[in-house]
Design an enzyme around this catalytic site. Structure first.
Site, PDB file in Angstrom:
ATOM      1  N   ALA A   1      28.940  29.665  20.845  1.00 48.00           N
ATOM      2  CA  ALA A   1      29.092  30.074  22.239  1.00 48.00           C
ATOM      3  C   ALA A   1      30.297  29.338  22.799  1.00 48.00           C
ATOM      4  CB  ALA A   1      27.835  29.710  23.008  1.00 48.00           C
TER       5      ALA A   1
ATOM      6  N   GLY B   1      26.080  29.627  18.202  1.00 50.83           N
ATOM      7  CA  GLY B   1      25.781  31.023  18.530  1.00 50.83           C
ATOM      8  C   GLY B   1      26.342  31.992  17.499  1.00 50.83           C
TER       9      GLY B   1
ATOM     10  N   GLU C   1      23.801  32.095  14.880  1.00 53.12           N
ATOM     11  CA  GLU C   1      22.627  32.793  15.444  1.00 53.12           C
ATOM     12  C   GLU C   1      22.868  34.300  15.498  1.00 53.12           C
ATOM     13  OE1 GLU C   1      22.715  30.169  18.857  1.00 53.12           O
ATOM     14  OE2 GLU C   1      20.696  29.473  18.374  1.00 53.12           O
TER      15      GLU C   1
ATOM     16  N   GLU D   1      24.959  22.208  17.689  1.00 60.13           N
ATOM     17  CA  GLU D   1      24.735  21.984  19.126  1.00 60.13           C
ATOM     18  C   GLU D   1      24.298  20.558  19.453  1.00 60.13           C
ATOM     19  OE1 GLU D   1      23.688  24.616  17.372  1.00 60.13           O
ATOM     20  OE2 GLU D   1      23.810  26.460  18.559  1.00 60.13           O
TER      21      GLU D   1
HETATM   22  N1  CO8 Z   1      33.963  27.240  22.416  1.00 62.03           N
HETATM   23  C1  CO8 Z   1      35.181  27.266  23.023  1.00 62.03           C
HETATM   24  N2  CO8 Z   1      36.349  27.094  22.360  1.00 62.03           N
HETATM   25  C2  CO8 Z   1      36.289  26.862  21.039  1.00 62.03           C
HETATM   26  C3  CO8 Z   1      35.065  26.814  20.340  1.00 62.03           C
HETATM   27  C4  CO8 Z   1      33.863  27.021  21.083  1.00 62.03           C
HETATM   28  N3  CO8 Z   1      32.651  27.043  20.507  1.00 62.03           N
HETATM   29  N4  CO8 Z   1      35.336  26.556  19.043  1.00 62.03           N
HETATM   30  C5  CO8 Z   1      36.660  26.465  18.923  1.00 62.03           C
HETATM   31  N5  CO8 Z   1      37.251  26.652  20.126  1.00 62.03           N
HETATM   32  C6  CO8 Z   1      38.687  26.621  20.464  1.00 62.03           C
HETATM   33  C7  CO8 Z   1      39.212  25.196  20.472  1.00 62.03           C
HETATM   34  O1  CO8 Z   1      38.949  24.588  21.723  1.00 62.03           O
HETATM   35  C8  CO8 Z   1      40.688  25.435  20.214  1.00 62.03           C
HETATM   36  O2  CO8 Z   1      41.283  25.872  21.428  1.00 62.03           O
HETATM   37  P1  CO8 Z   1      42.661  25.194  21.933  1.00 62.03           P
HETATM   38  O3  CO8 Z   1      43.662  25.552  20.888  1.00 62.03           O
HETATM   39  O4  CO8 Z   1      42.897  25.860  23.252  1.00 62.03           O
HETATM   40  O5  CO8 Z   1      42.415  23.737  21.991  1.00 62.03           O
HETATM   41  C9  CO8 Z   1      40.696  26.616  19.256  1.00 62.03           C
HETATM   42  O6  CO8 Z   1      39.414  27.245  19.404  1.00 62.03           O
HETATM   43  C10 CO8 Z   1      40.854  26.201  17.810  1.00 62.03           C
HETATM   44  O7  CO8 Z   1      39.835  25.242  17.524  1.00 62.03           O
HETATM   45  P2  CO8 Z   1      40.149  23.840  16.832  1.00 62.03           P
HETATM   46  O8  CO8 Z   1      41.520  23.361  17.180  1.00 62.03           O
HETATM   47  O9  CO8 Z   1      39.002  22.925  17.149  1.00 62.03           O
HETATM   48  O10 CO8 Z   1      40.127  24.285  15.295  1.00 62.03           O
HETATM   49  P3  CO8 Z   1      39.789  23.384  14.035  1.00 62.03           P
HETATM   50  O11 CO8 Z   1      40.157  24.205  12.851  1.00 62.03           O
HETATM   51  O12 CO8 Z   1      40.412  22.023  14.165  1.00 62.03           O
HETATM   52  O13 CO8 Z   1      38.196  23.157  14.074  1.00 62.03           O
HETATM   53  C11 CO8 Z   1      35.909  23.885  14.347  1.00 62.03           C
HETATM   54  C12 CO8 Z   1      37.328  24.249  13.874  1.00 62.03           C
HETATM   55  C13 CO8 Z   1      35.322  22.813  13.416  1.00 62.03           C
HETATM   56  C14 CO8 Z   1      35.076  25.153  14.259  1.00 62.03           C
HETATM   57  C15 CO8 Z   1      35.933  23.347  15.794  1.00 62.03           C
HETATM   58  O14 CO8 Z   1      36.687  24.255  16.593  1.00 62.03           O
HETATM   59  C16 CO8 Z   1      34.607  23.175  16.421  1.00 62.03           C
HETATM   60  O15 CO8 Z   1      33.908  22.216  16.125  1.00 62.03           O
HETATM   61  N6  CO8 Z   1      34.199  24.107  17.338  1.00 62.03           N
HETATM   62  C17 CO8 Z   1      32.976  23.993  18.067  1.00 62.03           C
HETATM   63  C18 CO8 Z   1      31.778  24.342  17.198  1.00 62.03           C
HETATM   64  C19 CO8 Z   1      30.504  24.212  17.989  1.00 62.03           C
HETATM   65  O16 CO8 Z   1      30.133  23.150  18.454  1.00 62.03           O
HETATM   66  N7  CO8 Z   1      29.789  25.332  18.157  1.00 62.03           N
HETATM   67  C20 CO8 Z   1      28.551  25.371  18.885  1.00 62.03           C
HETATM   68  C21 CO8 Z   1      28.805  25.730  20.307  1.00 62.03           C
HETATM   69  S1  CO8 Z   1      27.367  25.639  21.345  1.00 62.03           S
HETATM   70  C22 CO8 Z   1      26.501  27.046  20.967  1.00 62.03           C
HETATM   71  O17 CO8 Z   1      26.918  27.861  20.213  1.00 62.03           O
HETATM   72  C23 CO8 Z   1      25.188  27.230  21.652  1.00 62.03           C
HETATM   73  C24 CO8 Z   1      24.619  28.583  21.295  1.00 62.03           C
HETATM   74  C25 CO8 Z   1      23.491  28.916  22.193  1.00 62.03           C
HETATM   75  C26 CO8 Z   1      23.605  30.318  22.670  1.00 62.03           C
HETATM   76  C27 CO8 Z   1      24.546  30.361  23.786  1.00 62.03           C
HETATM   77  C28 CO8 Z   1      24.444  31.634  24.544  1.00 62.03           C
HETATM   78  C29 CO8 Z   1      25.616  31.853  25.481  1.00 62.03           C
END
Ligand code: CO8
Length: 258
Positions: free
Chosen positions: A65, A109, A112, A132
């Site tokens: 998400a 998400g 999921e 999460e």
């Molecule tokens: N949300 C928003 N932006 C994101 C997300 C995310 N989940 N994941 C990546 N991005 C963005 C980054 O902020 C970055 O943007 P910018 O260039 O503007 O800084 C861009 O995507 C590229 O990401 P990275 O530079 O971080 O790329 P890497 O290759 O270094 O890393 C990862 C890749 C490991 C996937 C890393 O991006 C990461 O850890 N992302 C977050 C993963 C995460 O925590 N996911 C869970 C989110 S919470 C959730 O899903 C709750 C679900 C419940 C349902 C919700 C219903 C609405």
């Protein structure tokens, strides 16, 4: 309808949705989920579409998400808009089969969403996780429930409590994905599989999907009874007559999907 966050293609009989928000690794925000809901409803209503594939990019199916969209939300807002269920579960409402074709990250998400589809075909680059807990929350779109049903308590608990990712090989071994294919072949393989299903009798396919899903919602005895009743009902279809006649006549069946 024109879409900004997804690409929609329907080369009959298969509908393809490609998540297309590369700048955020396909993070799932409200707009993207609204668009996906519209696209899924369109496929569901289109009688020429008989199977659906949802995919992302080679780097990410979806990295979860949208954290930036959620970060300032408070409890009352989350509760009042029933955050998540409003449009997040559309894939589970579709009666036609949906395949998730996952390459790269399927996190939070994203994982999921993949698990809401009927089955997952993974690229050898796929990585699944429920990270999460590292954000101070827990999965909120079924992760604690569906992952546990897919891979069992021990693995699900470890992944949910630590945020550890699972690679494609482990995901196949654990039953999270149906099979792993080379990344370059992922979408072709998923479309090929979807076309194979779409060639079959649609009423049988939909009833088969409903029956397998019953296994998660009911006791064994009730599930077996449900299966028997719907099995009986398929003898009312033209496709049953055609399928069995084709076998007896040693030819390929031509289903009318009725
Ligand atoms: N949300 C928003 N932006 C994101 C997300 C995310 N989940 N994941 C990546 N991005 C963005 C980054 O902020 C970055 O943007 P910018 O260039 O503007 O800084 C861009 O995507 C590229 O990401 P990275 O530079 O971080 O790329 P890497 O290759 O270094 O890393 C990862 C890749 C490991 C996937 C890393 O991006 C990461 O850890 N992302 C977050 C993963 C995460 O925590 N996911 C869970 C989110 S919470 C959730 O899903 C709750 C679900 C419940 C349902 C919700 C219903 C609405």
């Amino acid at each position: 309808m024109s879409y900004k966050m997804i690409l929609v293609d329907s080369t009959e009989p298969v509908g393809l949705i490609t998540l297309n928000r590369p700048e955020a690794l396909n993070a799932l925000n409200g707009e993207l989920m609204n668009e996906m809901t519209q696209a899924l409803r369109g496929f569901e209503a289109d009688e020429n579409i008989r199977a659906v594939v949802i995919t992302g990019s080679p780097k990410a199916f979806a990295a979860g998400a949208d954290i930036k969209e959620m970060q300032d939300m408070n409890y009352v807002e989350a509760y009042m808009k029933d955050f998540i269920t409003a449009n997040w579960e559309e894939a589970t409402r579709c009666r036609k089969p949906i395949i998730a074709a996952v390459a790269g990250y399927a996190l939070g998400g994203g994982c999921e969403l993949a698990m809401m589809c009927d089955f997952i075909i993974a690229a050898d680059t796929a990585k699944f996780g429920q990270p999460e807990i590292k954000l101070g929350v827990i999965p909120g779109a079924g992760g604690t429930q569906r992952l546990t049903r897919f891979v069992g308590k021990s693995k699900a608990m470890e992944m949910v409590l630590t945020g550890r990712m699972m690679d494609a090989e482990e995901a196949e071994r654990s039953g999270l994905v149906s099979r792993v294919v080379p990344a370059d072949d992922l979408v072709d393989e998923a479309l090929k599989t979807a076309r194979k299903i779409a060639d079959l009798s649609l009423p049988s396919v939909m009833i088969a999907k409903e029956s397998v899903n019953k296994a998660y919602e009911t006791t064994l005895q009730e599930g077996v009874m449900f299966e028997r009743r719907v099995f009986h009902s398929l003898f009312a279809t033209e496709d049953q007559k055609e399928g069995m006649a084709a076998f007896a006549e040693k030819r390929t069946a031509k289903f009318k999907h009725k």
